[in-house]
Structures are given as C-alpha cells and as structure tokens.
Design an enzyme around this catalytic site. Structure first.
Site, PDB file in Angstrom:
ATOM      1  N   THR A 191       4.820   0.956  20.228  1.00 45.68           N
ATOM      2  CA  THR A 191       5.291   1.162  19.018  1.00 45.68           C
ATOM      3  C   THR A 191       4.662   0.217  18.083  1.00 45.68           C
ATOM      4  O   THR A 191       4.549  -0.970  18.382  1.00 45.68           O
ATOM      5  CB  THR A 191       6.931   0.925  18.882  1.00 45.68           C
ATOM      6  OG1 THR A 191       7.571   1.821  19.933  1.00 45.68           O
ATOM      7  CG2 THR A 191       7.508   1.166  17.509  1.00 45.68           C
ATOM      8  N   ARG A 219      16.460  12.747  22.164  1.00 52.14           N
ATOM      9  CA  ARG A 219      16.631  11.208  22.313  1.00 52.14           C
ATOM     10  C   ARG A 219      16.003  10.713  21.009  1.00 52.14           C
ATOM     11  O   ARG A 219      14.878  11.039  20.763  1.00 52.14           O
ATOM     12  CB  ARG A 219      16.295  10.700  23.430  1.00 52.14           C
ATOM     13  CG  ARG A 219      16.634   9.065  23.595  1.00 52.14           C
ATOM     14  CD  ARG A 219      15.223   8.341  23.273  1.00 52.14           C
ATOM     15  NE  ARG A 219      15.252   6.875  23.440  1.00 52.14           N
ATOM     16  CZ  ARG A 219      14.655   6.025  22.996  1.00 52.14           C
ATOM     17  NH1 ARG A 219      13.508   6.243  22.217  1.00 52.14           N
ATOM     18  NH2 ARG A 219      14.721   4.737  23.268  1.00 52.14           N
ATOM     19  N   VAL A 220      16.721   9.570  20.166  1.00 50.97           N
ATOM     20  CA  VAL A 220      16.081   8.986  19.126  1.00 50.97           C
ATOM     21  C   VAL A 220      16.173   7.431  19.545  1.00 50.97           C
ATOM     22  O   VAL A 220      17.383   7.053  19.870  1.00 50.97           O
ATOM     23  CB  VAL A 220      16.801   9.314  17.892  1.00 50.97           C
ATOM     24  CG1 VAL A 220      16.400   8.312  16.830  1.00 50.97           C
ATOM     25  CG2 VAL A 220      16.512  10.813  17.558  1.00 50.97           C
ATOM     26  N   GLY A 221      15.201   6.753  19.302  1.00 56.84           N
ATOM     27  CA  GLY A 221      15.145   5.237  19.578  1.00 56.84           C
ATOM     28  C   GLY A 221      15.428   4.407  18.297  1.00 56.84           C
ATOM     29  O   GLY A 221      16.280   4.867  17.428  1.00 56.84           O
ATOM     30  N   THR A 242      10.115  -3.764  19.039  1.00 60.11           N
ATOM     31  CA  THR A 242       9.291  -2.706  20.098  1.00 60.11           C
ATOM     32  C   THR A 242      10.190  -2.823  21.255  1.00 60.11           C
ATOM     33  O   THR A 242      10.990  -4.091  21.538  1.00 60.11           O
ATOM     34  CB  THR A 242       7.863  -3.006  20.172  1.00 60.11           C
ATOM     35  OG1 THR A 242       7.525  -2.252  21.001  1.00 60.11           O
ATOM     36  CG2 THR A 242       7.683  -4.408  20.504  1.00 60.11           C
ATOM     37  N   GLY A 243      10.174  -2.084  22.185  1.00 58.42           N
ATOM     38  CA  GLY A 243      10.772  -2.056  23.556  1.00 58.42           C
ATOM     39  C   GLY A 243      11.891  -0.911  23.693  1.00 58.42           C
ATOM     40  O   GLY A 243      11.648  -0.110  22.887  1.00 58.42           O
ATOM     41  N   VAL A 244      12.670  -1.218  24.475  1.00 59.40           N
ATOM     42  CA  VAL A 244      13.740  -0.373  24.793  1.00 59.40           C
ATOM     43  C   VAL A 244      14.762  -0.187  23.572  1.00 59.40           C
ATOM     44  O   VAL A 244      15.820  -1.266  23.598  1.00 59.40           O
ATOM     45  CB  VAL A 244      14.599  -0.623  26.226  1.00 59.40           C
ATOM     46  CG1 VAL A 244      15.494   0.517  26.524  1.00 59.40           C
ATOM     47  CG2 VAL A 244      13.404  -0.518  27.320  1.00 59.40           C
TER      48      VAL A 244
HETATM   49  C1  SD4 Z   1      11.782   3.466  21.395  1.00 58.19           C
HETATM   50  N1  SD4 Z   1      11.202   1.155  20.654  1.00 58.19           N
HETATM   51  O1  SD4 Z   1      11.846   4.702  20.959  1.00 58.19           O
HETATM   52  C2  SD4 Z   1      10.614   2.572  20.952  1.00 58.19           C
HETATM   53  C3  SD4 Z   1       9.727   2.556  21.758  1.00 58.19           C
HETATM   54  C4  SD4 Z   1       8.958   1.213  22.381  1.00 58.19           C
HETATM   55  O2  SD4 Z   1       8.091   0.191  24.148  1.00 58.19           O
HETATM   56  O3  SD4 Z   1       8.992   0.491  21.453  1.00 58.19           O
HETATM   57  N2  SD4 Z   1       8.712   1.225  23.474  1.00 58.19           N
HETATM   58  O4  SD4 Z   1      12.894   3.085  21.887  1.00 58.19           O
END
Ligand code: SD4
Length: 329
Positions: A191, A219-221, A242-244
């Site tokens: 991201t 799904r939405v992050g 960024t990340g999960v």
């Molecule tokens: C998400 N934060 O959709 C985003 C994706 C991401 O490492 O950053 N991935 O959860």
C-alpha cells in the site's frame, strides 16, 4: 526480544535515481534531513510515503516544489503507483480477491478535514482520483462497490481491465491451494500512503491499495477508512498505515497517532505507541506486519513497524532518502 534501534536511512539505487528526469533538480543525500529535527524551523515543502516509492514521491515533490498544493501532490504522487502494473499491491495490476476480482480501496484528506474515499471499487485504475471526486463533488465521504464505479463513470473515468497476465497467472496458481496468508513485507512495498506539507504549510494525505491478496469478496481494509489507514489534522500533522488492515482498524491507528502527536509526542514516539497498542491486543500472535508513518506540522517525520523491513521515503529540499524504520521485534 524487543529491541529498539535508532532510525537509519539509506539511499538505495542512487545511480538509477540520478537518471530520472523528475529528480534532476534535487540532490540525493545520505543523511537524514537535518532540518526535520529542528523544531524552530518548519520543513516545507516535504513529502513522505510508505516504502521506497521513488517515482511517486518525486512526482509529489515536483508539484510541491513548483508551489502546488499538498492535496494535488499526494493525489498525483500516489497515482504513479496506481498506474504501475509491476506494483501488484496497488491500482492496475493489483492482486485480486479470492474470486479473481481486483477490488481497490483509496482515500484522500485535505487541510480542512475534508475527505473522500472509495471502497471495493472495480474496473477503475485510479481510485484515489475517484475518492477526491467523492470529496469535492458529492455530499458524502465514502462510496462503495457498484455505486462508486457508477459515480466514476459519471465523472469521466474509463473502464479498464485491472487484472494483468502476471496477476492472472499468480491467481490460477493460488487457486490450487486457496490458502489465505498475510505475507510480511510483500514485495517490500505494498500500500502507498503519502503525506505532504506544501509551501503554505498545509498538510494533506492519500492512501491507495488493492488490499490483501486473495481476500474474501467484499473485504475492505484500513486504507480507505479515514482515521484507520490515513488521518490528517492541519494543526497537528498526519499519519498513514500499511500492513494487515484489520489490526489497524481495531486501534483506529492513524487517528490515534495524530492524537498522540497533539498531546506532545514526536511522530516517532507516536508511531511506536500505535504499534504497541496493536501488539497489546495481539498477545498470542505476531504473524503480521504493520508499518506506521507520521509527520507533524514542523515537518518532523517518524515511522515504526512490527517486523523489520518497513521503510519510508522522504523528499524535501534537503534531499530524498529511504528511511529504514525501527521495529517492535
Ligand atoms: C489492507 N493495509 O488492505 C492494506 C493492505 C496492505 O500490506 O497494506 N498490505 O489491509
């Protein structure tokens, strides 16, 4: 074992950088922007983005250096990654969900607290620009799915195939096991979240992603959620993640970091506290990455992550550099 290192920085690929026309007027330095740590002299303009996105930050810098607004800078900056099909985590060429559909999330926020967002957007290569249109042309903040796509067409955006040959092949391969895994530091860039301060001292931010690869349909992050993946307060600063995304949403991470800066923490301290809050809720699990990036009104920057490997790019008059950030583990 928890360990804390000081912020390091590196200028990777300097030779390649020097050939890029966008960068011709700027020098590439090996040292951290000295002005950024001097509270008496605000650093402006300045742009930072998650990961070492050289072209995106250079595009944003070009706009800032010419006197453009931070809002234009972040939109145009992240569009560079949305258009890059070799970046398989953002925009066109992003990896699909588990049904094979590429669904994009993005948001943008300006100095006045105006914001726009699109979630689960398909067939449009530049979700950040649709998000800006939502902000500027509608009474709403978030448009989702078919409604967002319809709105994009009404605004003149073109329908495009977002799945590429490469991502289609990877998806076919993935289907053999169909296992959903969160990969730490995927491709060493994912991201893009970008924060900028323009010559007037005004802050804006943008964040755009194709989300977690092979996520469930619908799904939405965190990335398009104002306060989670991005937050800007022109009096204080901005933050992005960024990340999960699920973990960032649980702590409303970017809003948390801006509020911590409002209470007096530096961007670095605020990002560290943000990650610690997430880890406090995950005592039994550390199989995921989160990277936070923040900037305050003075142009001081900071970042922190769960696992080593996350970096952010910084571009100001002092030069442009890739900062490796410290990690929780
Ligand atoms: C998400 N934060 O959709 C985003 C994706 C991401 O490492 O950053 N991935 O959860």
């Amino acid at each position: 074992m928890k360990r804390r290192k000081f912020l390091k920085n590196s200028t990777t690929g300097t030779a390649a950088l020097m050939t890029a026309p966008l960068l011709a007027s700027c020098k590439d330095e090996n040292t951290k922007n000295k002005g950024a740590n001097d509270k008496s002299t605000p650093v402006r303009p300045i742009v930072v983005c998650t990961w070492n996105f050289k072209n995106a930050s250079a595009k944003a810098w070009e706009i800032l250096d010419a006197g453009g607004s931070s809002l234009d800078a972040v939109e145009q900056g992240v569009r560079v990654e949305e258009a890059d099909v070799t970046n398989e985590t953002v925009g066109k060429g992003g990896r699909p969900d588990r049904d094979g559909n590429v669904t994009l999330d993005a948001c943008i926020m300006d100095k006045d607290g105006n914001c726009g967002s699109v979630v689960y957007l398909q067939n449009i290569a530049h979700p950040v620009s649709v998000a800006r249109k939502v902000m500027e042309e509608t009474p709403h903040i978030i448009l989702a799915g078919k409604g967002a796509e319809q709105f994009a067409y009404e605004q003149g955006f073109k329908k495009e195939e977002l799945l590429t040959e490469s991502t289609r092949k990877q998806y076919e391969e993935w289907k053999k096991n169909s296992k959903y895994e969160t990969i730490i530091n995927i491709e060493n860039h994912d991201t893009i979240g970008m924060l900028a301060i323009d010559k007037n001292g005004d802050i804006a931010g943008a964040c755009t992603t194709s989300g977690m690869a092979y996520k469930m349909a619908g799904r939405v992050g965190d990335s398009p959620i104002i306060g989670a993946g991005l937050y800007v307060d022109n009096e204080v600063g901005g933050a992005t993640a960024t990340g999960v995304g699920e973990e960032v949403i649980r702590t409303v991470g970017s809003f948390l970091i801006v509020e911590l800066m409002r209470q007096g923490k530096s961007p670095q301290e605020a990002c560290e506290e943000g990650v610690k809050r997430i880890m406090a809720k995950n005592k039994d699990r550390n199989d995921f990455q989160i990277g936070f990036l923040a900037i305050n009104k003075q142009g001081e920057t900071g970042g922190y992550c769960v696992h080593p490997g996350f970096t952010y790019r910084e571009f100001s008059k002092a030069g442009h550099m890739n900062n490796e950030v410290t990690s929780f583990y």
